[in-house]
Design a protein around this motif. Structure first.
Motif, mmCIF file in Angstrom:
data_model
loop_
_atom_site.group_PDB
_atom_site.id
_atom_site.type_symbol
_atom_site.label_atom_id
_atom_site.label_comp_id
_atom_site.label_asym_id
_atom_site.label_seq_id
_atom_site.Cartn_x
_atom_site.Cartn_y
_atom_site.Cartn_z
ATOM 1 N N THR A 189 0.862 -1.181 0.000
ATOM 2 C CA THR A 189 0.000 0.000 0.000
ATOM 3 C C THR A 189 0.903 1.236 0.000
ATOM 4 O OG1 THR A 189 -0.123 -0.003 2.419
ATOM 5 C CG2 THR A 189 -1.843 -1.189 1.250
ATOM 6 N N TYR A 190 0.675 2.167 -0.959
ATOM 7 C CA TYR A 190 1.522 3.353 -1.140
ATOM 8 C C TYR A 190 0.642 4.570 -0.883
ATOM 9 C CZ TYR A 190 5.172 6.259 -3.277
ATOM 10 O OH TYR A 190 6.154 7.182 -3.499
ATOM 11 N N THR A 191 0.838 5.176 0.279
ATOM 12 C CA THR A 191 0.032 6.326 0.693
ATOM 13 C C THR A 191 0.695 7.610 0.217
ATOM 14 O OG1 THR A 191 -0.664 5.091 2.658
ATOM 15 C CG2 THR A 191 -1.070 7.483 2.636
ATOM 16 N N THR A 192 0.010 8.352 -0.692
ATOM 17 C CA THR A 192 0.500 9.624 -1.211
ATOM 18 C C THR A 192 -0.609 10.658 -1.120
ATOM 19 O OG1 THR A 192 -0.186 9.115 -3.474
ATOM 20 C CG2 THR A 192 2.021 8.412 -2.814
ATOM 21 N N ALA A 193 -0.253 11.897 -1.445
ATOM 22 C CA ALA A 193 -1.220 12.989 -1.319
ATOM 23 C C ALA A 193 -2.425 12.781 -2.227
ATOM 24 C CB ALA A 193 -0.546 14.325 -1.628
ATOM 25 N N ASP A 194 -2.189 12.453 -3.505
ATOM 26 C CA ASP A 194 -3.305 12.291 -4.436
ATOM 27 C C ASP A 194 -3.707 10.833 -4.650
ATOM 28 O OD1 ASP A 194 -1.173 11.377 -5.818
ATOM 29 O OD2 ASP A 194 -1.315 12.807 -7.477
ATOM 30 N N GLY A 195 -2.922 9.888 -4.067
ATOM 31 C CA GLY A 195 -3.265 8.475 -4.203
ATOM 32 C C GLY A 195 -3.025 7.906 -5.578
ATOM 33 N N ARG A 196 -2.250 8.613 -6.417
ATOM 34 C CA ARG A 196 -2.014 8.137 -7.783
ATOM 35 C C ARG A 196 -0.564 7.801 -8.079
ATOM 36 N NH1 ARG A 196 -5.709 12.317 -11.392
ATOM 37 N NH2 ARG A 196 -7.731 11.796 -10.414
ATOM 38 N N LYS A 197 0.307 8.153 -7.207
ATOM 39 C CA LYS A 197 1.725 7.912 -7.447
ATOM 40 C C LYS A 197 2.028 6.417 -7.370
ATOM 41 C CE LYS A 197 6.280 9.623 -6.064
ATOM 42 N NZ LYS A 197 7.018 10.485 -5.113
ATOM 43 N N GLN A 198 2.914 5.936 -8.258
ATOM 44 C CA GLN A 198 3.257 4.524 -8.310
ATOM 45 C C GLN A 198 4.762 4.324 -8.220
ATOM 46 O OE1 GLN A 198 1.592 2.789 -11.818
ATOM 47 N NE2 GLN A 198 -0.544 3.059 -11.141
ATOM 48 N N ILE A 199 5.170 3.170 -7.752
ATOM 49 C CA ILE A 199 6.582 2.796 -7.701
ATOM 50 C C ILE A 199 6.956 2.184 -9.037
ATOM 51 C CG2 ILE A 199 8.285 1.331 -6.553
ATOM 52 C CD1 ILE A 199 6.590 1.472 -4.065
ATOM 53 N N GLN A 200 8.074 2.615 -9.573
ATOM 54 C CA GLN A 200 8.532 2.098 -10.849
ATOM 55 C C GLN A 200 9.244 0.754 -10.654
ATOM 56 O OE1 GLN A 200 7.721 3.581 -13.731
ATOM 57 N NE2 GLN A 200 6.600 5.080 -12.465
ATOM 58 N N LEU A 231 10.794 8.518 -0.752
ATOM 59 C CA LEU A 231 9.443 8.950 -0.409
ATOM 60 C C LEU A 231 9.468 10.397 0.065
ATOM 61 C CD1 LEU A 231 8.253 5.868 1.717
ATOM 62 C CD2 LEU A 231 7.899 6.250 -0.723
ATOM 63 N N LYS A 232 8.434 11.135 -0.286
ATOM 64 C CA LYS A 232 8.285 12.485 0.239
ATOM 65 C C LYS A 232 7.754 12.424 1.669
ATOM 66 C CE LYS A 232 7.359 14.770 -4.187
ATOM 67 N NZ LYS A 232 6.380 15.593 -4.946
ATOM 68 N N THR A 233 7.887 13.563 2.345
ATOM 69 C CA THR A 233 7.350 13.626 3.697
ATOM 70 C C THR A 233 5.846 13.393 3.649
ATOM 71 O OG1 THR A 233 9.032 15.234 4.319
ATOM 72 C CG2 THR A 233 7.111 15.077 5.754
ATOM 73 N N GLY A 234 5.393 12.524 4.495
ATOM 74 C CA GLY A 234 3.967 12.202 4.547
ATOM 75 C C GLY A 234 3.583 10.983 3.733
ATOM 76 N N GLU A 235 4.472 10.557 2.823
ATOM 77 C CA GLU A 235 4.187 9.343 2.056
ATOM 78 C C GLU A 235 4.596 8.119 2.872
ATOM 79 O OE1 GLU A 235 4.649 10.992 -2.524
ATOM 80 O OE2 GLU A 235 6.225 9.726 -1.653
ATOM 81 N N VAL A 236 3.789 7.067 2.744
ATOM 82 C CA VAL A 236 4.028 5.840 3.515
ATOM 83 C C VAL A 236 3.948 4.640 2.574
ATOM 84 C CG1 VAL A 236 3.276 4.397 5.434
ATOM 85 C CG2 VAL A 236 3.008 6.887 5.561
ATOM 86 N N LEU A 237 4.924 3.772 2.683
ATOM 87 C CA LEU A 237 4.954 2.510 1.906
ATOM 88 C C LEU A 237 4.841 1.352 2.903
ATOM 89 C CD1 LEU A 237 5.311 1.421 -0.996
ATOM 90 C CD2 LEU A 237 7.751 1.232 -0.509
ATOM 91 N N THR A 238 3.733 0.648 2.837
ATOM 92 C CA THR A 238 3.466 -0.416 3.817
ATOM 93 C C THR A 238 3.111 -1.714 3.103
ATOM 94 O OG1 THR A 238 2.520 1.268 5.278
ATOM 95 C CG2 THR A 238 2.117 -1.029 5.851
#
Length: 443
Positions: free
Chosen positions: A294-305, A317-324
């Motif tokens: 689960t990749y938590t971002t501001a707009d919910g659209r960012k993906q890991i390449q 990751l930017k501040t506030g983004e979470v990878l779980t």
């Protein structure tokens, strides 16, 4: 009582369609699916597991049955004179020679030996059937027709003292019917059906086609007219492993399927649910290695390449983004409990592993080994009993028919000590009062 060909078809068809025989054949079908390892069918896009245990259990029992000690002996009083003993010994050789000839005939036809065939039917069908006929052919030579029959393609009428009739059914093509008996069996493309019909007094063979569930037929005719067979009873033995007597239900119908005790008699309903639980565990295990995140971002659209699990890498990751990592699905503890219960029941219902397979590495006392050996042998008991009963009937039939209808013949074989012998058998050598004993014991 004499029957027409159409009447015989009607009697046999109605018995074949009766509920006891339908239940028996359904059970045989289910057991054969286990023997042939019919794949377990899971839902689409799900894992499917088919355990080899049914085939292993079958082959273990069958092997033990085929290698068991099978002997026959004509018992005489201790004070019997020497000439009586020699006659009895010669008759024992006759029995051995007849069975040897039958086995050689089977091998030429690509069939297993009589004993192997009877053993397979006992293990797979839970019922055995053997036909025994000794007669003189048109040239006055001795013919021996002893064969194991598939009880799946049989039906019979049980009377109070003995069977009223027995029918063995097989199919022939239109071409075979024309070539063998010069019979036209109809205009459609369906095969013809042959009924080998035996009553206590008569034998007939009927060819028919186009039967309805009620037994009405498009065509029926004798390919062997009904004639008196001249024997004391029907020369077909039908036996069951175990000691279940003839049982009738509340409606008076025979509980045939409950007498038919195959290798799968106790474990039949365990293999399917066991395959289902293991398939579910495999399905869960496959899902658990997907590595979903689960990749938590501001707009919910960012993906890991790329694949984050493909090689070691640093994910920025930017501040506030979470990878779980998403928690992987797990097999519930109830599945483990169910499998343990099924495994216990399977061990109690079949050859126990590893003791029954000779793989137990632990040291045991002599008493413990004797107890385990006895418990393992008990798995073979029902099948050695029916093999013993089959050969006892066969020995009595061979001697009785040879005495009544036999011709002089030369026989060869190996005695119980492995010594080769040749003898000339004469019907006059047979004593009607002989007492035959057959023993079949697992090794």
């Amino acid at each position: 009582m004499e029957y027409t060909a159409a009447e015989i078809v009607r009697i046999v068809t109605r018995k074949w369609q009766s509920e006891p025989f339908q239940r028996l054949r359904q059970q045989m079908d289910k057991d054969f699916d286990l023997f042939s390892l019919e794949p377990y069918k899971a839902e689409v896009n799900h894992q499917s597991y088919t355990s080899p245990a049914p085939k292993n259990d079958f082959l273990k029992i069958l092997h033990g049955l085929n290698k068991s000690s099978l002997t026959w002996q004509i018992r005489l009083p201790e004070d019997a004179p020497e000439n009586k003993r020699k006659s009895a010994s010669k008759a024992e050789g006759l029995l051995t020679g007849v069975f040897d000839r039958v086995d050689r005939q089977n091998r030429k036809a690509g069939l297993p030996t009589l004993r192997a065939g009877v053993s397979w039917y006992a293990c797979a069908r839970g019922v055995v059937a053997v036909k025994c006929l000794l007669y003189a052919n048109q040239d006055g030579e001795q013919e021996i027709d002893i064969q194991a029959l598939d009880p799946y393609w049989m039906c019979w009428e049980d009377g109070h003292s003995s069977r009223a009739w027995v029918a063995y059914i097989y199919h022939v093509s239109k071409t075979e019917a024309k070539e063998t008996w010069d019979k036209e069996i109809g205009t459609d493309e369906k095969d013809g059906v042959v009924i080998d019909w035996w009553t206590r007094k008569n034998n007939a063979v009927v060819l028919y086609s186009g039967a309805t569930p009620d037994g009405e037929v498009e065509y029926a005719d004798f390919v062997k007219e009904s004639e008196t067979h001249g024997l004391k009873d029907i020369p077909i033995f039908i036996g069951y492993p175990g000691s279940t007597p003839m049982v009738r239900r509340a409606d008076g119908s025979l509980a045939l399927k409950d007498r038919a005790f195959s290798v799968y008699g106790s474990a039949r309903e365990i293999y399917g649910p066991r395959n289902k639980q293991i398939s579910f565990a495999m399905d869960t295990a496959e899902k658990s290695v997907a590595g979903t995140l689960t990749y938590t971002t501001a707009d919910g659209r960012k993906q890991i390449q790329g694949d984050p699990f493909g090689a070691w890498k640093v994910v920025l990751l930017k501040t506030g983004e979470v990878l779980t990592p998403l928690e992987a699905p797990k097999v519930p503890s109830e599945t483990v409990l169910l499998l343990s219960v099924m495994e216990r029941d399977l061990q109690q219902s079949t050859i126990p592993f590893p003791i029954g397979y000779g793989l137990d590495p632990q040291a045991h006392s002599g008493a413990a080994l004797a107890m385990m050996n006895d418990n393992t042998r008990s798995n073979y008991g029902p099948f050695t009993d029916v093999l013993e009963a089959t050969y006892l009937w066969g020995c009595e039939e061979i001697l009785g028919q040879f005495k009544k209808k036999g011709q002089k013949m030369e026989l060869r074989g190996f005695d119980t000590k492995g010594k080769f012998f040749m003898l000339e058998a004469d019907p006059d050598d047979i004593d009607d009062g002989w007492y035959i004993q057959v023993k079949c014991e697992p090794k």
